[in-house]
Enzyme design. Sequence first.
Site, PDB file in Angstrom:
ATOM      1  N   SER A 249      44.800  39.852  38.904  1.00 46.30           N
ATOM      2  CA  SER A 249      45.251  38.513  38.554  1.00 46.30           C
ATOM      3  C   SER A 249      46.740  38.325  38.843  1.00 46.30           C
ATOM      4  O   SER A 249      47.165  38.571  39.957  1.00 46.30           O
ATOM      5  CB  SER A 249      44.903  38.254  37.093  1.00 46.30           C
ATOM      6  OG  SER A 249      44.805  36.873  36.881  1.00 46.30           O
ATOM      7  N   HIS A 390      36.349  36.723  35.690  1.00 45.75           N
ATOM      8  CA  HIS A 390      37.720  37.176  35.942  1.00 45.75           C
ATOM      9  C   HIS A 390      38.005  38.426  35.096  1.00 45.75           C
ATOM     10  O   HIS A 390      38.186  38.320  33.879  1.00 45.75           O
ATOM     11  CB  HIS A 390      38.648  36.032  35.525  1.00 45.75           C
ATOM     12  CG  HIS A 390      40.087  36.229  35.868  1.00 45.75           C
ATOM     13  ND1 HIS A 390      40.540  36.212  37.167  1.00 45.75           N
ATOM     14  CD2 HIS A 390      41.177  36.439  35.085  1.00 45.75           C
ATOM     15  CE1 HIS A 390      41.856  36.379  37.163  1.00 45.75           C
ATOM     16  NE2 HIS A 390      42.263  36.529  35.916  1.00 45.75           N
TER      17      HIS A 390
HETATM   18  C1  GTR Z   1      46.004  32.421  34.669  1.00 45.32           C
HETATM   19  C2  GTR Z   1      46.746  31.995  35.910  1.00 45.32           C
HETATM   20  C3  GTR Z   1      46.236  32.770  37.089  1.00 45.32           C
HETATM   21  C4  GTR Z   1      46.123  34.248  36.806  1.00 45.32           C
HETATM   22  C5  GTR Z   1      45.675  34.561  35.389  1.00 45.32           C
HETATM   23  C6  GTR Z   1      45.904  36.006  34.940  1.00 45.32           C
HETATM   24  O1  GTR Z   1      46.360  31.702  33.561  1.00 45.32           O
HETATM   25  O2  GTR Z   1      46.563  30.632  36.098  1.00 45.32           O
HETATM   26  O3  GTR Z   1      47.046  32.523  38.226  1.00 45.32           O
HETATM   27  O4  GTR Z   1      47.317  34.876  37.052  1.00 45.32           O
HETATM   28  O5  GTR Z   1      46.297  33.769  34.461  1.00 45.32           O
HETATM   29  O6  GTR Z   1      46.902  36.627  35.245  1.00 45.32           O
HETATM   30  O7  GTR Z   1      45.037  36.483  34.192  1.00 45.32           O
END
Ligand code: GTR
Length: 409
Positions: A249, A390
């Site tokens: 991420s 995610h």
């Molecule tokens: C979210 C962000 C993403 C990603 C994510 C993370 O809020 O919008 O770009 O980086 O966090 O790091 O888990």
Amino acid sequence: TLITSALTAQPEANYDETKVPKFSVPDPLVTFGGEAITDSQQWEEKRKLEIYQFFEKQIYGKVPALLDEYSFKVIEQDNNALGGKAQRKQIAVGIKKNNRSLNFNILLYLPIGNENAPVFLGYNFHGNHTVTDDPNVIITEAWNENNEDLKIRNNKATEASRGVRMNRWAIDKMLDKGYGIATVYYGEIDPDKNDFSDGLHSLFYEEGQTKPKTNEWGSIAAWAYGLSRAMDYLENDTNISNVIVFGHSRLGKAALWAGATDLRFAGVIGNDSGCGGAALSKRKFGETIGQINTSFPHWFSESFKKYSNKEEMLPVDQHELLALIAPRPLYVASAVEDEWADPKGEFLSAQYATKVYELYDKKGISSTDVQEVNHPIKQTLAYHMRSGKHDVTDYDWDQYIAWAETFAK
Ligand code: GTR
């Protein structure tokens, strides 16, 4: 509040493929001046640098200066850790600039029985003690984002959060295959908040300066820089053969930029790195530059804000970040339910970067390859889209380890 919300309100995220704007991605093999690149030497001499400089000045931001001092110390070691599977070392790194200093700890496990191990290096989100239930891992003192599920309260990590992120770190699998693992808490490099008074940036200020200059680094570039400082130690550890930098991420964005800026990384893995990572910006699918610069105004260089909701103006796109890593092994991974990170944009990005790998006779994602759930494409430039959300899972690590066996050992 009315004024602020009017200024920061962002168009709703698009998840509809039919509403993706018509866009063309810049050709990595045509210079900004219109000259065609036909071999790797021309790429290195004429094209790579101009792309690199664009990302450096307009996207992640420049590192302002060299350090004054770098030191490290092994502060703890156990040659019989994790039930005899590993050697554990905890290394305190100190860096100094302008009489100001910053310290961070590397947690390193090396497999017993492999005196010359490849190592995965990656940041963790909440402290080294969260990646394992090993009771000897030092708990970070640094600012930590509260997280009720992970038992992080009052912006401090405590014993209560030991091992809470073991699910994301397949440490046993790595050790069993002869790989080591090195991790650092990213908040020890730069606390992840919109505040430039602390962390790495603050060491570099001139008198009276309170934030980086327009083309200078945001937090992602600072985190990438921290990975290189961890590498300064790792490359001198005689039990390590090479280092594959990994990140998930936001930390995947940092890992990709670290891979582009530091040629010592023998391989690079961007797990669900999304917007400002592997995903194409011009598709404006899921998270956009406008969104990310609003929610996380400190992540990129100030100069990147001019592309908020003006992605079409960018003379580069993120496939060219991937191309900067060529010909070194690179793995881009998505998760099918992680639409915010635009899995299709990540796949296309890997596909569009492939022609640069091909200049070096390396394979990537060909134009006939299709993006299918749980069908990894393992080439020097590799890709998979896992089922699920995610996250970082055992499935992801199984792929990375198998790929590293062939391409990055
Ligand atoms: C979210 C962000 C993403 C990603 C994510 C993370 O809020 O919008 O770009 O980086 O966090 O790091 O888990």
